[in-house]
Design a protein around this motif. Structure first.
Motif, PDB file in Angstrom:
ATOM      1  N   TYR A 132     -66.537 -31.693   5.365  1.00  0.00           N
ATOM      2  CA  TYR A 132     -66.575 -30.545   4.414  1.00  0.00           C
ATOM      3  C   TYR A 132     -65.379 -29.800   4.043  1.00  0.00           C
ATOM      4  N   ARG A 133     -65.652 -28.911   3.309  1.00  0.00           N
ATOM      5  CA  ARG A 133     -64.576 -27.817   3.130  1.00  0.00           C
ATOM      6  C   ARG A 133     -65.053 -26.499   2.574  1.00  0.00           C
ATOM      7  N   GLN A 134     -64.369 -25.728   2.932  1.00  0.00           N
ATOM      8  CA  GLN A 134     -64.855 -24.340   2.361  1.00  0.00           C
ATOM      9  C   GLN A 134     -63.461 -23.562   2.100  1.00  0.00           C
TER      10      GLN A 134
ATOM     11  N   PRO B 177     -61.887 -19.722   0.247  1.00  0.00           N
ATOM     12  CA  PRO B 177     -62.022 -18.665   0.369  1.00  0.00           C
ATOM     13  C   PRO B 177     -63.142 -18.017  -0.840  1.00  0.00           C
ATOM     14  N   GLY B 178     -64.088 -17.361  -0.613  1.00  0.00           N
ATOM     15  CA  GLY B 178     -65.104 -16.945  -1.662  1.00  0.00           C
ATOM     16  C   GLY B 178     -66.082 -18.225  -2.331  1.00  0.00           C
ATOM     17  N   LYS B 179     -65.914 -19.291  -1.762  1.00  0.00           N
ATOM     18  CA  LYS B 179     -66.734 -20.544  -2.232  1.00  0.00           C
ATOM     19  C   LYS B 179     -67.697 -20.853  -1.189  1.00  0.00           C
ATOM     20  N   GLN B 180     -68.632 -21.770  -1.647  1.00  0.00           N
ATOM     21  CA  GLN B 180     -69.506 -22.306  -0.801  1.00  0.00           C
ATOM     22  C   GLN B 180     -68.793 -23.576  -0.009  1.00  0.00           C
ATOM     23  N   ARG B 181     -69.360 -23.800   1.042  1.00  0.00           N
ATOM     24  CA  ARG B 181     -68.817 -25.105   1.625  1.00  0.00           C
ATOM     25  C   ARG B 181     -69.628 -26.242   1.033  1.00  0.00           C
ATOM     26  N   GLU B 182     -68.452 -27.335   0.711  1.00  0.00           N
ATOM     27  CA  GLU B 182     -69.068 -28.430  -0.130  1.00  0.00           C
ATOM     28  C   GLU B 182     -68.725 -29.809   0.627  1.00  0.00           C
ATOM     29  N   LEU B 183     -69.533 -30.815   0.509  1.00  0.00           N
ATOM     30  CA  LEU B 183     -69.163 -32.139   0.896  1.00  0.00           C
ATOM     31  C   LEU B 183     -67.941 -32.608   0.388  1.00  0.00           C
ATOM     32  N   VAL B 184     -67.073 -33.026   1.089  1.00  0.00           N
ATOM     33  CA  VAL B 184     -66.020 -33.796   0.455  1.00  0.00           C
ATOM     34  C   VAL B 184     -66.102 -35.377   0.647  1.00  0.00           C
ATOM     35  N   ALA B 185     -66.590 -35.739   1.575  1.00  0.00           N
ATOM     36  CA  ALA B 185     -66.551 -37.310   1.722  1.00  0.00           C
ATOM     37  C   ALA B 185     -67.543 -37.223   2.984  1.00  0.00           C
ATOM     38  N   ALA B 186     -68.031 -38.630   2.950  1.00  0.00           N
ATOM     39  CA  ALA B 186     -68.921 -38.947   3.988  1.00  0.00           C
ATOM     40  C   ALA B 186     -68.885 -40.581   4.152  1.00  0.00           C
ATOM     41  N   ILE B 187     -69.271 -40.894   5.501  1.00  0.00           N
ATOM     42  CA  ILE B 187     -69.333 -42.486   5.809  1.00  0.00           C
ATOM     43  C   ILE B 187     -70.397 -42.659   6.550  1.00  0.00           C
ATOM     44  N   THR B 188     -71.320 -43.910   6.308  1.00  0.00           N
ATOM     45  CA  THR B 188     -72.249 -44.062   7.157  1.00  0.00           C
ATOM     46  C   THR B 188     -71.861 -44.948   8.466  1.00  0.00           C
ATOM     47  N   SER B 189     -72.707 -45.313   9.156  1.00  0.00           N
ATOM     48  CA  SER B 189     -72.373 -46.221  10.278  1.00  0.00           C
ATOM     49  C   SER B 189     -72.127 -47.544   9.839  1.00  0.00           C
ATOM     50  N   GLY B 190     -72.621 -47.948   8.536  1.00  0.00           N
ATOM     51  CA  GLY B 190     -72.561 -49.174   8.089  1.00  0.00           C
ATOM     52  C   GLY B 190     -71.160 -49.129   7.253  1.00  0.00           C
ATOM     53  N   GLY B 191     -70.314 -48.280   7.067  1.00  0.00           N
ATOM     54  CA  GLY B 191     -69.309 -48.123   6.260  1.00  0.00           C
ATOM     55  C   GLY B 191     -69.261 -47.716   4.852  1.00  0.00           C
TER      56      GLY B 191
ATOM     57  N   THR C 141     -56.809 -26.646  -1.130  1.00  0.00           N
ATOM     58  CA  THR C 141     -56.482 -25.698  -0.154  1.00  0.00           C
ATOM     59  C   THR C 141     -57.964 -25.198   0.420  1.00  0.00           C
ATOM     60  N   ALA C 142     -58.318 -25.289   1.643  1.00  0.00           N
ATOM     61  CA  ALA C 142     -59.628 -24.856   2.200  1.00  0.00           C
ATOM     62  C   ALA C 142     -59.648 -25.051   3.670  1.00  0.00           C
ATOM     63  N   VAL C 143     -60.616 -24.715   4.404  1.00  0.00           N
ATOM     64  CA  VAL C 143     -60.797 -25.205   5.640  1.00  0.00           C
ATOM     65  C   VAL C 143     -61.702 -26.372   5.681  1.00  0.00           C
ATOM     66  N   TYR C 144     -61.250 -27.296   6.432  1.00  0.00           N
ATOM     67  CA  TYR C 144     -62.109 -28.639   6.463  1.00  0.00           C
ATOM     68  C   TYR C 144     -62.745 -28.867   7.769  1.00  0.00           C
ATOM     69  N   TYR C 145     -64.002 -29.168   7.559  1.00  0.00           N
ATOM     70  CA  TYR C 145     -64.782 -29.181   8.865  1.00  0.00           C
ATOM     71  C   TYR C 145     -65.524 -30.559   9.022  1.00  0.00           C
ATOM     72  N   CYS C 146     -65.341 -31.126  10.061  1.00  0.00           N
ATOM     73  CA  CYS C 146     -66.066 -32.565  10.338  1.00  0.00           C
ATOM     74  C   CYS C 146     -67.352 -32.264  10.710  1.00  0.00           C
ATOM     75  N   ASN C 147     -68.178 -33.254  10.469  1.00  0.00           N
ATOM     76  CA  ASN C 147     -69.731 -32.999  10.307  1.00  0.00           C
ATOM     77  C   ASN C 147     -70.327 -34.434  11.077  1.00  0.00           C
ATOM     78  N   VAL C 148     -70.887 -34.558  12.072  1.00  0.00           N
ATOM     79  CA  VAL C 148     -71.409 -35.857  12.709  1.00  0.00           C
ATOM     80  C   VAL C 148     -72.831 -35.753  12.898  1.00  0.00           C
ATOM     81  N   GLY C 149     -73.645 -36.406  12.584  1.00  0.00           N
ATOM     82  CA  GLY C 149     -74.871 -36.796  12.813  1.00  0.00           C
ATOM     83  C   GLY C 149     -75.119 -37.673  14.030  1.00  0.00           C
ATOM     84  N   ALA C 150     -75.538 -37.188  15.046  1.00  0.00           N
ATOM     85  CA  ALA C 150     -75.601 -37.853  16.361  1.00  0.00           C
ATOM     86  C   ALA C 150     -77.144 -37.939  17.167  1.00  0.00           C
ATOM     87  N   VAL C 151     -77.279 -38.677  17.950  1.00  0.00           N
ATOM     88  CA  VAL C 151     -78.295 -38.719  18.916  1.00  0.00           C
ATOM     89  C   VAL C 151     -77.609 -38.672  20.209  1.00  0.00           C
TER      90      VAL C 151
END
Length: 120
Positions: A37-39, A41-55, A90-100
């Motif tokens: 994700y990225r955010q 200044p002055g904007k909402q955080r948005e999803l940039v790219a995602a990948i599933t466990s299957g690729g 230009t933004a702050v980029y955040y990693c997001n992970v869904g995990a057990v």
């Protein structure tokens, strides 16, 4: 708990490239989707790219053809290759992970964020 360590941000000129990495560690039983994700200044955080466990991957329209997300399941690491960078990236980029984690249900985990600045 899951710890996410991001690296690879920085200052780059328009048209340049950067590669972000995010390594997950902890008492992880299984990782599902991983994303960036990225955010700006002055904007909402948005999803940039995602990948599933299957690729399977998906991208926000503004980065299609320029960014590539990938993952190394053996290393619990997700990457974001960013080419042809533009000032609007230009933004702050955040990693997001869904995990057990052992003994818990599926949860979302976030990295600390890494600054990407595209400027001449």
């Amino acid at each position: 708990q899951v710890q996410l360590v991001e690296s690879g941000g920085g200052l780059v000129q328009p048209g340049g490239s950067l590669r972000l990495s995010c390594a997950a560690s902890g008492n992880i039983f299984r990782i599902y989707a991983m994303g960036w994700y990225r955010q700006a200044p002055g904007k909402q955080r948005e999803l940039v790219a995602a990948i599933t466990s299957g690729g399977s991957t998906n991208y926000v329209d503004s980065v299609k053809g320029r960014f590539t997300i990938s993952r190394d399941n053996a290393k619990n690491t997700v990457y974001l290759q960013m080419n042809s960078l533009k000032p609007e990236d230009t933004a702050v980029y955040y990693c997001n992970v869904g995990a057990v984690v052992a003994g818990t249900a599926l949860n979302d985990y976030w990295g600390q964020g890494t600054q990407v600045t595209v400027s001449s």
